[in-house]
Design a protein around this motif. Structure first.
Motif, PDB file in Angstrom:
ATOM      1  N   ILE A 183     -45.568 -19.250 -37.660  1.00 16.93           N
ATOM      2  CA  ILE A 183     -44.369 -19.728 -38.347  1.00 16.93           C
ATOM      3  C   ILE A 183     -43.860 -18.594 -39.232  1.00 16.93           C
ATOM      4  O   ILE A 183     -44.645 -17.872 -39.852  1.00 16.93           O
ATOM      5  CB  ILE A 183     -44.686 -20.973 -39.188  1.00 16.93           C
ATOM      6  CG1 ILE A 183     -45.096 -22.129 -38.265  1.00 16.93           C
ATOM      7  CG2 ILE A 183     -43.507 -21.370 -40.060  1.00 16.93           C
ATOM      8  CD1 ILE A 183     -45.630 -23.330 -39.000  1.00 16.93           C
ATOM      9  N   ALA A 184     -42.554 -18.456 -39.290  1.00 23.71           N
ATOM     10  CA  ALA A 184     -41.925 -17.349 -40.013  1.00 23.71           C
ATOM     11  C   ALA A 184     -42.144 -17.428 -41.512  1.00 23.71           C
ATOM     12  O   ALA A 184     -42.258 -18.509 -42.087  1.00 23.71           O
ATOM     13  CB  ALA A 184     -40.433 -17.346 -39.724  1.00 23.71           C
ATOM     14  N   GLU A 185     -42.199 -16.245 -42.102  1.00 29.48           N
ATOM     15  CA  GLU A 185     -42.095 -16.162 -43.547  1.00 29.48           C
ATOM     16  C   GLU A 185     -40.607 -16.239 -43.879  1.00 29.48           C
ATOM     17  O   GLU A 185     -39.755 -16.075 -43.004  1.00 29.48           O
ATOM     18  CB  GLU A 185     -42.704 -14.857 -44.043  1.00 29.48           C
ATOM     19  CG  GLU A 185     -44.208 -14.810 -43.864  1.00 29.48           C
ATOM     20  CD  GLU A 185     -44.828 -13.549 -44.417  1.00 29.48           C
ATOM     21  OE1 GLU A 185     -44.147 -12.502 -44.465  1.00 29.48           O
ATOM     22  OE2 GLU A 185     -46.000 -13.612 -44.795  1.00 29.48           O
ATOM     23  N   GLN A 186     -40.280 -16.463 -45.119  1.00 29.97           N
ATOM     24  CA  GLN A 186     -38.885 -16.632 -45.522  1.00 29.97           C
ATOM     25  C   GLN A 186     -38.030 -15.466 -45.039  1.00 29.97           C
ATOM     26  O   GLN A 186     -38.368 -14.305 -45.218  1.00 29.97           O
ATOM     27  CB  GLN A 186     -38.797 -16.751 -47.038  1.00 29.97           C
ATOM     28  CG  GLN A 186     -37.416 -17.128 -47.515  1.00 29.97           C
ATOM     29  CD  GLN A 186     -37.401 -17.423 -48.999  1.00 29.97           C
ATOM     30  OE1 GLN A 186     -38.374 -17.201 -49.712  1.00 29.97           O
ATOM     31  NE2 GLN A 186     -36.272 -17.930 -49.468  1.00 29.97           N
ATOM     32  N   GLY A 187     -36.914 -15.804 -44.381  1.00 33.32           N
ATOM     33  CA  GLY A 187     -35.969 -14.803 -43.919  1.00 33.32           C
ATOM     34  C   GLY A 187     -36.290 -14.203 -42.564  1.00 33.32           C
ATOM     35  O   GLY A 187     -35.555 -13.365 -42.070  1.00 33.32           O
ATOM     36  N   GLU A 188     -37.396 -14.606 -41.946  1.00 33.10           N
ATOM     37  CA  GLU A 188     -37.771 -14.077 -40.635  1.00 33.10           C
ATOM     38  C   GLU A 188     -37.735 -15.195 -39.594  1.00 33.10           C
ATOM     39  O   GLU A 188     -37.772 -16.374 -39.925  1.00 33.10           O
ATOM     40  CB  GLU A 188     -39.200 -13.512 -40.674  1.00 33.10           C
ATOM     41  CG  GLU A 188     -39.388 -12.315 -41.575  1.00 33.10           C
ATOM     42  CD  GLU A 188     -40.825 -11.823 -41.577  1.00 33.10           C
ATOM     43  OE1 GLU A 188     -41.673 -12.403 -40.867  1.00 33.10           O
ATOM     44  OE2 GLU A 188     -41.105 -10.857 -42.298  1.00 33.10           O
ATOM     45  N   ALA A 189     -37.702 -14.805 -38.330  1.00 34.58           N
ATOM     46  CA  ALA A 189     -37.777 -15.775 -37.233  1.00 34.58           C
ATOM     47  C   ALA A 189     -39.244 -16.038 -36.906  1.00 34.58           C
ATOM     48  O   ALA A 189     -40.105 -15.188 -37.146  1.00 34.58           O
ATOM     49  CB  ALA A 189     -37.063 -15.223 -36.002  1.00 34.58           C
ATOM     50  N   ASP A 190     -39.527 -17.230 -36.346  1.00 35.53           N
ATOM     51  CA  ASP A 190     -40.877 -17.512 -35.870  1.00 35.53           C
ATOM     52  C   ASP A 190     -41.269 -16.450 -34.855  1.00 35.53           C
ATOM     53  O   ASP A 190     -40.432 -15.917 -34.131  1.00 35.53           O
ATOM     54  CB  ASP A 190     -40.943 -18.889 -35.201  1.00 35.53           C
ATOM     55  CG  ASP A 190     -40.850 -20.034 -36.195  1.00 35.53           C
ATOM     56  OD1 ASP A 190     -40.932 -19.794 -37.407  1.00 35.53           O
ATOM     57  OD2 ASP A 190     -40.710 -21.183 -35.737  1.00 35.53           O
ATOM     58  N   ARG A 191     -42.541 -16.131 -34.793  1.00 35.56           N
ATOM     59  CA  ARG A 191     -43.048 -15.112 -33.874  1.00 35.56           C
ATOM     60  C   ARG A 191     -43.826 -15.830 -32.772  1.00 35.56           C
ATOM     61  O   ARG A 191     -44.952 -16.275 -32.990  1.00 35.56           O
ATOM     62  CB  ARG A 191     -43.942 -14.143 -34.628  1.00 35.56           C
ATOM     63  CG  ARG A 191     -44.474 -13.003 -33.769  1.00 35.56           C
ATOM     64  CD  ARG A 191     -45.331 -12.074 -34.586  1.00 35.56           C
ATOM     65  NE  ARG A 191     -44.519 -11.455 -35.621  1.00 35.56           N
ATOM     66  CZ  ARG A 191     -44.390 -10.147 -35.776  1.00 35.56           C
ATOM     67  NH1 ARG A 191     -45.033  -9.321 -35.006  1.00 35.56           N
ATOM     68  NH2 ARG A 191     -43.639  -9.659 -36.733  1.00 35.56           N
ATOM     69  N   VAL A 192     -43.205 -15.945 -31.583  1.00 39.45           N
ATOM     70  CA  VAL A 192     -43.877 -16.533 -30.435  1.00 39.45           C
ATOM     71  C   VAL A 192     -44.744 -15.444 -29.811  1.00 39.45           C
ATOM     72  O   VAL A 192     -44.246 -14.415 -29.371  1.00 39.45           O
ATOM     73  CB  VAL A 192     -42.867 -17.081 -29.391  1.00 39.45           C
ATOM     74  CG1 VAL A 192     -43.602 -17.613 -28.167  1.00 39.45           C
ATOM     75  CG2 VAL A 192     -41.983 -18.151 -30.010  1.00 39.45           C
ATOM     76  N   LEU A 193     -46.037 -15.676 -29.789  1.00 41.92           N
ATOM     77  CA  LEU A 193     -46.972 -14.682 -29.274  1.00 41.92           C
ATOM     78  C   LEU A 193     -47.283 -14.894 -27.800  1.00 41.92           C
ATOM     79  O   LEU A 193     -47.556 -13.934 -27.080  1.00 41.92           O
ATOM     80  CB  LEU A 193     -48.263 -14.702 -30.092  1.00 41.92           C
ATOM     81  CG  LEU A 193     -48.081 -14.367 -31.582  1.00 41.92           C
ATOM     82  CD1 LEU A 193     -49.365 -14.602 -32.348  1.00 41.92           C
ATOM     83  CD2 LEU A 193     -47.601 -12.929 -31.752  1.00 41.92           C
ATOM     84  N   ALA A 194     -47.254 -16.145 -27.365  1.00 39.24           N
ATOM     85  CA  ALA A 194     -47.524 -16.431 -25.953  1.00 39.24           C
ATOM     86  C   ALA A 194     -46.829 -17.717 -25.543  1.00 39.24           C
ATOM     87  O   ALA A 194     -46.682 -18.648 -26.343  1.00 39.24           O
ATOM     88  CB  ALA A 194     -49.023 -16.568 -25.702  1.00 39.24           C
ATOM     89  N   ARG A 195     -46.392 -17.722 -24.294  1.00 41.02           N
ATOM     90  CA  ARG A 195     -45.860 -18.925 -23.648  1.00 41.02           C
ATOM     91  C   ARG A 195     -46.786 -19.180 -22.459  1.00 41.02           C
ATOM     92  O   ARG A 195     -46.938 -18.321 -21.598  1.00 41.02           O
ATOM     93  CB  ARG A 195     -44.437 -18.697 -23.168  1.00 41.02           C
ATOM     94  CG  ARG A 195     -43.454 -18.415 -24.285  1.00 41.02           C
ATOM     95  CD  ARG A 195     -42.082 -17.994 -23.764  1.00 41.02           C
ATOM     96  NE  ARG A 195     -41.562 -18.955 -22.814  1.00 41.02           N
ATOM     97  CZ  ARG A 195     -40.801 -18.634 -21.762  1.00 41.02           C
ATOM     98  NH1 ARG A 195     -40.473 -17.372 -21.520  1.00 41.02           N
ATOM     99  NH2 ARG A 195     -40.369 -19.559 -20.934  1.00 41.02           N
TER     100      ARG A 195
END
Length: 107
Positions: free
Chosen positions: A76-88
């Motif tokens: 889950i993103a920190e403030q001001g950043e997008a969520d970081r999807v590591l794997a699908r």
């Protein structure tokens, strides 16, 4: 017709997470893997979603929206950043089906 044994969505999510844990060190960049290791307890997530675009080509089969799901694992993103999807990770709810494909961040 034989009854098909299905994973629950929670079990499917757990199964995807087990796959992620086993393969992440070999498929993520060192920076992404270290970031995940540092923050998975406070910011880690796994979402079960309908398969996104592009899976049918990779899976080389038609996907059943009631049986096939994509599990996205990330931070889950920190403030001001997008969520970081590591794997699908694409899986079937059928316990006997071996369908499993993964797309990793940066690949």
């Amino acid at each position: 017709m034989q009854d098909v044994e299905l994973w629950s969505l929670d079990e499917l999510c757990d199964h995807a997470f087990d796959i992620f844990e086993e393969l992440a060190v070999d498929n993520l960049s060192t920076a992404d893997y270290q970031l995940y290791q540092q923050h998975y307890e406070s910011r880690g997530y796994a979402d079960v979603l309908p398969p996104g675009e592009g899976w049918e080509e990779l899976a080389t089969q038609d996907l059943d929206p009631e049986l096939h799901f994509e599990v996205q694992i990330g931070l889950i993103a920190e403030q001001g950043e997008a969520d970081r999807v590591l794997a699908r990770i694409l899986l079937s709810r059928e316990k006997d089906e071996s369908l499993c494909h993964a797309l990793w961040r940066g690949q």
